[in-house]
Design a protein around this motif. Sequence first.
Motif, PDB file in Angstrom:
ATOM      1  N   ALA A   1      44.641 -31.781 -24.010  1.00 17.00           N
ATOM      2  CA  ALA A   1      44.555 -31.731 -22.549  1.00 17.00           C
ATOM      3  C   ALA A   1      44.715 -33.126 -21.959  1.00 17.00           C
ATOM      4  CB  ALA A   1      43.220 -31.118 -22.119  1.00 17.00           C
ATOM      5  N   GLU A   2      44.102 -34.119 -22.583  1.00 14.89           N
ATOM      6  CA  GLU A   2      44.182 -35.483 -22.061  1.00 14.89           C
ATOM      7  C   GLU A   2      45.571 -36.084 -22.215  1.00 14.89           C
ATOM      8  OE1 GLU A   2      41.090 -37.875 -23.764  1.00 14.89           O
ATOM      9  OE2 GLU A   2      39.620 -37.158 -22.306  1.00 14.89           O
ATOM     10  N   ASN A   3      46.395 -35.460 -23.048  1.00 14.84           N
ATOM     11  CA  ASN A   3      47.731 -36.006 -23.282  1.00 14.84           C
ATOM     12  C   ASN A   3      48.836 -35.229 -22.577  1.00 14.84           C
ATOM     13  OD1 ASN A   3      47.799 -38.427 -25.295  1.00 14.84           O
ATOM     14  ND2 ASN A   3      46.153 -37.094 -26.000  1.00 14.84           N
ATOM     15  N   VAL A   4      48.459 -34.292 -21.706  1.00 12.16           N
ATOM     16  CA  VAL A   4      49.441 -33.683 -20.811  1.00 12.16           C
ATOM     17  C   VAL A   4      49.868 -34.767 -19.816  1.00 12.16           C
ATOM     18  CG1 VAL A   4      49.785 -31.951 -19.011  1.00 12.16           C
ATOM     19  CG2 VAL A   4      48.475 -31.373 -21.060  1.00 12.16           C
ATOM     20  N   GLY A   5      51.159 -34.824 -19.509  1.00 12.65           N
ATOM     21  CA  GLY A   5      51.694 -35.893 -18.669  1.00 12.65           C
ATOM     22  C   GLY A   5      50.953 -36.094 -17.364  1.00 12.65           C
ATOM     23  N   PHE A   6      50.668 -35.009 -16.651  1.00 16.01           N
ATOM     24  CA  PHE A   6      49.972 -35.120 -15.372  1.00 16.01           C
ATOM     25  C   PHE A   6      48.622 -35.800 -15.542  1.00 16.01           C
ATOM     26  CE2 PHE A   6      46.810 -33.395 -12.423  1.00 16.01           C
ATOM     27  CZ  PHE A   6      47.369 -33.723 -11.203  1.00 16.01           C
ATOM     28  N   VAL A   7      47.915 -35.438 -16.608  1.00 15.28           N
ATOM     29  CA  VAL A   7      46.585 -35.988 -16.846  1.00 15.28           C
ATOM     30  C   VAL A   7      46.672 -37.458 -17.259  1.00 15.28           C
ATOM     31  CG1 VAL A   7      44.463 -35.770 -18.197  1.00 15.28           C
ATOM     32  CG2 VAL A   7      45.704 -33.712 -17.480  1.00 15.28           C
ATOM     33  N   LYS A   8      47.633 -37.791 -18.098  1.00 16.11           N
ATOM     34  CA  LYS A   8      47.795 -39.188 -18.506  1.00 16.11           C
ATOM     35  C   LYS A   8      48.069 -40.074 -17.295  1.00 16.11           C
ATOM     36  CE  LYS A   8      49.692 -40.204 -22.517  1.00 16.11           C
ATOM     37  NZ  LYS A   8      50.634 -40.311 -23.660  1.00 16.11           N
TER      38      LYS A   8
ATOM     39  N   ASN B   1      57.789 -41.524 -17.196  1.00 17.36           N
ATOM     40  CA  ASN B   1      58.011 -41.769 -18.625  1.00 17.36           C
ATOM     41  C   ASN B   1      57.218 -42.975 -19.107  1.00 17.36           C
ATOM     42  OD1 ASN B   1      59.753 -39.612 -18.673  1.00 17.36           O
ATOM     43  ND2 ASN B   1      61.627 -40.848 -18.696  1.00 17.36           N
ATOM     44  N   ALA B   2      57.195 -44.021 -18.290  1.00 21.04           N
ATOM     45  CA  ALA B   2      56.465 -45.226 -18.675  1.00 21.04           C
ATOM     46  C   ALA B   2      54.964 -44.967 -18.785  1.00 21.04           C
ATOM     47  CB  ALA B   2      56.726 -46.338 -17.657  1.00 21.04           C
ATOM     48  N   LEU B   3      54.447 -44.152 -17.882  1.00 23.68           N
ATOM     49  CA  LEU B   3      53.013 -43.858 -17.881  1.00 23.68           C
ATOM     50  C   LEU B   3      52.598 -42.934 -19.012  1.00 23.68           C
ATOM     51  CD1 LEU B   3      52.461 -43.361 -14.050  1.00 23.68           C
ATOM     52  CD2 LEU B   3      51.477 -45.189 -15.435  1.00 23.68           C
TER      53      LEU B   3
ATOM     54  N   GLU C   1      53.632 -31.277 -13.060  1.00 19.56           N
ATOM     55  CA  GLU C   1      54.421 -32.443 -13.439  1.00 19.56           C
ATOM     56  C   GLU C   1      55.712 -32.566 -12.624  1.00 19.56           C
ATOM     57  OE1 GLU C   1      54.890 -32.658 -17.660  1.00 19.56           O
ATOM     58  OE2 GLU C   1      52.744 -32.928 -18.002  1.00 19.56           O
ATOM     59  N   GLY C   2      56.300 -31.443 -12.239  1.00 21.41           N
ATOM     60  CA  GLY C   2      57.540 -31.488 -11.469  1.00 21.41           C
ATOM     61  C   GLY C   2      57.365 -32.203 -10.144  1.00 21.41           C
ATOM     62  N   SER C   3      56.315 -31.838  -9.403  1.00 20.09           N
ATOM     63  CA  SER C   3      56.096 -32.470  -8.101  1.00 20.09           C
ATOM     64  C   SER C   3      55.676 -33.920  -8.263  1.00 20.09           C
ATOM     65  CB  SER C   3      55.048 -31.699  -7.285  1.00 20.09           C
ATOM     66  OG  SER C   3      53.807 -31.652  -7.960  1.00 20.09           O
ATOM     67  N   LEU C   4      54.943 -34.222  -9.339  1.00 17.82           N
ATOM     68  CA  LEU C   4      54.539 -35.605  -9.576  1.00 17.82           C
ATOM     69  C   LEU C   4      55.750 -36.475  -9.889  1.00 17.82           C
ATOM     70  CD1 LEU C   4      52.357 -37.750  -9.961  1.00 17.82           C
ATOM     71  CD2 LEU C   4      52.117 -36.977 -12.336  1.00 17.82           C
ATOM     72  N   ILE C   5      56.643 -35.977 -10.744  1.00 19.44           N
ATOM     73  CA  ILE C   5      57.857 -36.724 -11.082  1.00 19.44           C
ATOM     74  C   ILE C   5      58.720 -36.940  -9.842  1.00 19.44           C
ATOM     75  CG2 ILE C   5      60.047 -36.586 -12.347  1.00 19.44           C
ATOM     76  CD1 ILE C   5      58.456 -35.144 -14.587  1.00 19.44           C
ATOM     77  N   LYS C   6      58.808 -35.921  -9.006  1.00 14.64           N
ATOM     78  CA  LYS C   6      59.590 -36.039  -7.774  1.00 14.64           C
ATOM     79  C   LYS C   6      59.038 -37.152  -6.885  1.00 14.64           C
ATOM     80  CE  LYS C   6      61.289 -33.290  -3.869  1.00 14.64           C
ATOM     81  NZ  LYS C   6      61.274 -31.941  -3.226  1.00 14.64           N
ATOM     82  N   ALA C   7      57.716 -37.309  -6.894  1.00 17.94           N
ATOM     83  CA  ALA C   7      57.080 -38.297  -6.027  1.00 17.94           C
ATOM     84  C   ALA C   7      57.161 -39.713  -6.591  1.00 17.94           C
ATOM     85  CB  ALA C   7      55.616 -37.918  -5.792  1.00 17.94           C
ATOM     86  N   ILE C   8      56.991 -39.860  -7.911  1.00 22.96           N
ATOM     87  CA  ILE C   8      56.912 -41.216  -8.478  1.00 22.96           C
ATOM     88  C   ILE C   8      58.167 -41.621  -9.240  1.00 22.96           C
ATOM     89  CG2 ILE C   8      54.400 -41.018  -8.652  1.00 22.96           C
ATOM     90  CD1 ILE C   8      54.716 -40.726 -11.688  1.00 22.96           C
ATOM     91  N   GLY C   9      59.040 -40.634  -9.555  1.00 24.87           N
ATOM     92  CA  GLY C   9      60.269 -40.942 -10.271  1.00 24.87           C
ATOM     93  C   GLY C   9      60.125 -40.731 -11.776  1.00 24.87           C
ATOM     94  N   GLN C  10      61.201 -40.287 -12.397  1.00 24.60           N
ATOM     95  CA  GLN C  10      61.175 -39.978 -13.825  1.00 24.60           C
ATOM     96  C   GLN C  10      60.873 -41.219 -14.674  1.00 24.60           C
ATOM     97  OE1 GLN C  10      61.952 -36.627 -15.238  1.00 24.60           O
ATOM     98  NE2 GLN C  10      60.768 -37.687 -16.820  1.00 24.60           N
TER      99      GLN C  10
END
Length: 237
Positions: free
Chosen positions: A20-27, A220-222, A207-216
């Motif tokens: 759970a802690e390693n899902v992209g949104f959570v990281k 990826n870096a985070l 994750e889709g809306s987060l990527i749209k807001a901060i950029g792919q």
Amino acid sequence: MSSNLATKLREGTKKSHSMAENVGFVKCFLKGTVEKSSYRTLVRNLYFVYSAMEEEMERHRNHPILSQIYFPELNRKASLEQDLAFYYGSNWREQVAPSEAAQAYIQRIREVSETAPELLVAHSYTRYLGDLSGGQILKGIAQRAMNLEGDGTAFYEFEQISDEKAFKTQYRAAMNNLPIDDADADRIVDEANHAFGLNMNMFKELEGSLIKAIGQMVFNALTRRRNRGNTELATAE
């Protein structure tokens, strides 16, 4: 009768907790990147999940097992309503609906309530003890990331619980003294892992809306390196 359920849950869900802690949104969240649109969607989904869980816990408040961990002071529905009013406005009820992943989560809660109510112990554990533990860390992160000053994080505030550490000790003791056998405890651990999976699916949807807001590239870096945090996002030590 003691099944050491609290210990079994802690040990039996470690892998799910790490996942759970390693899902992209959570990281991204844990690293201080919290985007308001995706966060308010999370609040919206949690509102429907907690509403379902709290309705079913209330329904079974006299159940021989569930009655032992029925603590209305844990209820989150009202605090989530406050947050929804903050993020969506006074007519929030006309704007919100559960996502596909949230609907699946709710369906599972209703299903176990009908067929095996004792498994609601697993859902209560994974949600509430997480809120009382890692949730307090997430509250601070969200406030800083979104420049919030008092509003928008009522979900993490337990006004009826004066000593959260003492309450968690009380809650674990109650779980350890539930009238269940080892087979029941194993089933509850399995259900807790299932609850983690349902929760992770809600995170992945965001994750889709987060990527749209901060950029792919930023996303990826985070999320590139494995995060071995111990924030107890969804459960508690």
